[in-house]
Design an enzyme around this catalytic site. Sequence first.
Site, mmCIF file in Angstrom:
data_model
loop_
_atom_site.group_PDB
_atom_site.id
_atom_site.type_symbol
_atom_site.label_atom_id
_atom_site.label_comp_id
_atom_site.label_asym_id
_atom_site.label_seq_id
_atom_site.Cartn_x
_atom_site.Cartn_y
_atom_site.Cartn_z
ATOM 1 N N GLU A 177 -4.931 7.009 -17.924
ATOM 2 C CA GLU A 177 -4.452 5.690 -17.496
ATOM 3 C C GLU A 177 -5.623 4.813 -17.084
ATOM 4 O OE1 GLU A 177 -3.135 2.476 -14.877
ATOM 5 O OE2 GLU A 177 -4.438 4.104 -14.335
ATOM 6 N N HIS B 91 0.247 9.339 -13.420
ATOM 7 C CA HIS B 91 -0.893 9.717 -14.272
ATOM 8 C C HIS B 91 -1.782 10.760 -13.605
ATOM 9 C CE1 HIS B 91 -4.030 7.113 -12.390
ATOM 10 N NE2 HIS B 91 -3.073 6.222 -12.242
ATOM 11 N N HIS C 120 -9.545 3.473 -5.981
ATOM 12 C CA HIS C 120 -10.774 3.616 -6.791
ATOM 13 C C HIS C 120 -12.043 3.765 -5.945
ATOM 14 C CE1 HIS C 120 -8.796 1.583 -10.575
ATOM 15 N NE2 HIS C 120 -8.070 2.561 -10.066
HETATM 16 ZN ZN ZN Z 1 -3.211 4.589 -10.967
#
Ligand code: ZN
Length: 492
Positions: free
Chosen positions: A355, A309, A455
């Site tokens: 995504e 992604h 993240h």
């Molecule tokens: Zn990912």
Amino acid sequence: MTKSRNRNIALQLLSFAFLFSIAAMRCGAQENSPSPSPTPTPPLYSEKTLSELKQLQQAALKSDYAWKQTAYLSNNIGPRLTGSAQAQKSVEYVAAEMKALGLEVQLENLSVPHWVRGEETAALVEYPGMAEKTTQKIVLTALGGSVATPAEGLTAEVVVVRNFDELEALGRDKVAGRIVLFNYHYDKQMAAQSRAGEAYGQAVKYRGEAPSAAGKLGAVAALIRSVGSADYRLPHTGQTNYAKDVPKIPAGAVTAEDADLIAALAPQGTVRMRLTLTPQTHPDAVSYNVIGDLKGSEQPEQVIIVSGHLDSWDLGTGAIDDAAGVAVSMEVANLVKKLGLRPKRTIRVIAWMNEENGLVGGKTYAKNHENEIANHFAAREIDGGADHPGGINYGPKPEMKDFLEPVAKILQSSGAGVLDFSPNAGGADIGPLTKQGVPGFSPIQDNRTYFHYHHTAADTLDKVVPQELAENAAVVAVTIYALANLEKPLPR
Ligand SMILES: [Zn+2]
């Protein structure tokens, strides 16, 4: 490093032992059978294909194409949150690069959410032992999709719970008007045992559901302990999902250290926090999946997807999540073209959009291609970083193993010969396809450090080891080309 090498050797030995035992079983079966089968079964892969697979593997291990693409996406374009100018730039860039490889490129139109992070600060303004006229900083980040606090922030008492049961036990009386901190721990021990995906799965439930659980009982904001494994006071963002018919309250993730701090102070007396989160949700934006076809020479209508992604969270530069996955997918086409190979089926490279905060790319593709599901021979997504690969995850049918053994045998020479069955193998974007029975694949990767950076602001290019990225490209290129030239259909 040493640990990883040891594990790698252990995996190799295990899988050698396994392949050996299978071979022994087969020989035994032949010796015992009274008469040989009259019609010999056609081979799964031609000699030519097997030799091309070895060429691909060697070329992948020497190539720096995937590394250069990962570097460009992370360093030159940067964070690529859906709806952002960088996301659009990455679409244009990847489409041009796929064209340069000679692929037939299409942009698949999407209507995507457009959420933009704002200010995000917090401080404890009252707690036992506090020196007069001071505050104590709390490090946090807004969860994707969060609504905002008032611009000047809100101040409220903090209640700490470890899980949903503790929240329910408190009840509305002790929750209403307060900030709820969910101090659910990511299981580091589980992650250290190479079960990081499972550890993540347990904790991420709180990122998704905690804000509405707290909002339902009248809380004014919800905070979670960051879903991740590292200890560098890094907050981990990620999407939250508000339930329908429940008031939407601001939602953030504090670092593990700050969760520990608040959890230590709260039993001693009143803890109050000033919290400012000012994200904005704009009207939906236009964006695209980038789709590049390397047409098959014999069965062009049959498609094998290889994908990652393109969008990323905005705190880091999305190198491991998931520039690496897009780059490895593009590398497959690059190598096949460079070696002058002709796949029998079509190899379709896809760079998915959205995504992270909506899955609009994956869902729209499945909808747009709903009449062609039977022609989707297999789908693969690479979305677990770029650390050393151990082999192939496959599903949904255990019988697929027989079809993959010759491939695993080749991959074994680069330490990636393990075959792992998982009914839900694949990835988020190809989920809508694998749910309809399309065989799904993903590389088995060493994920013990992946959730240190996932993240966070530390998802940057230095976390990708060029040689390990090339090892991933070798696993993916060999598997995809093998599927493209497989002489029989896969069980589905
Ligand atoms: Zn990912």
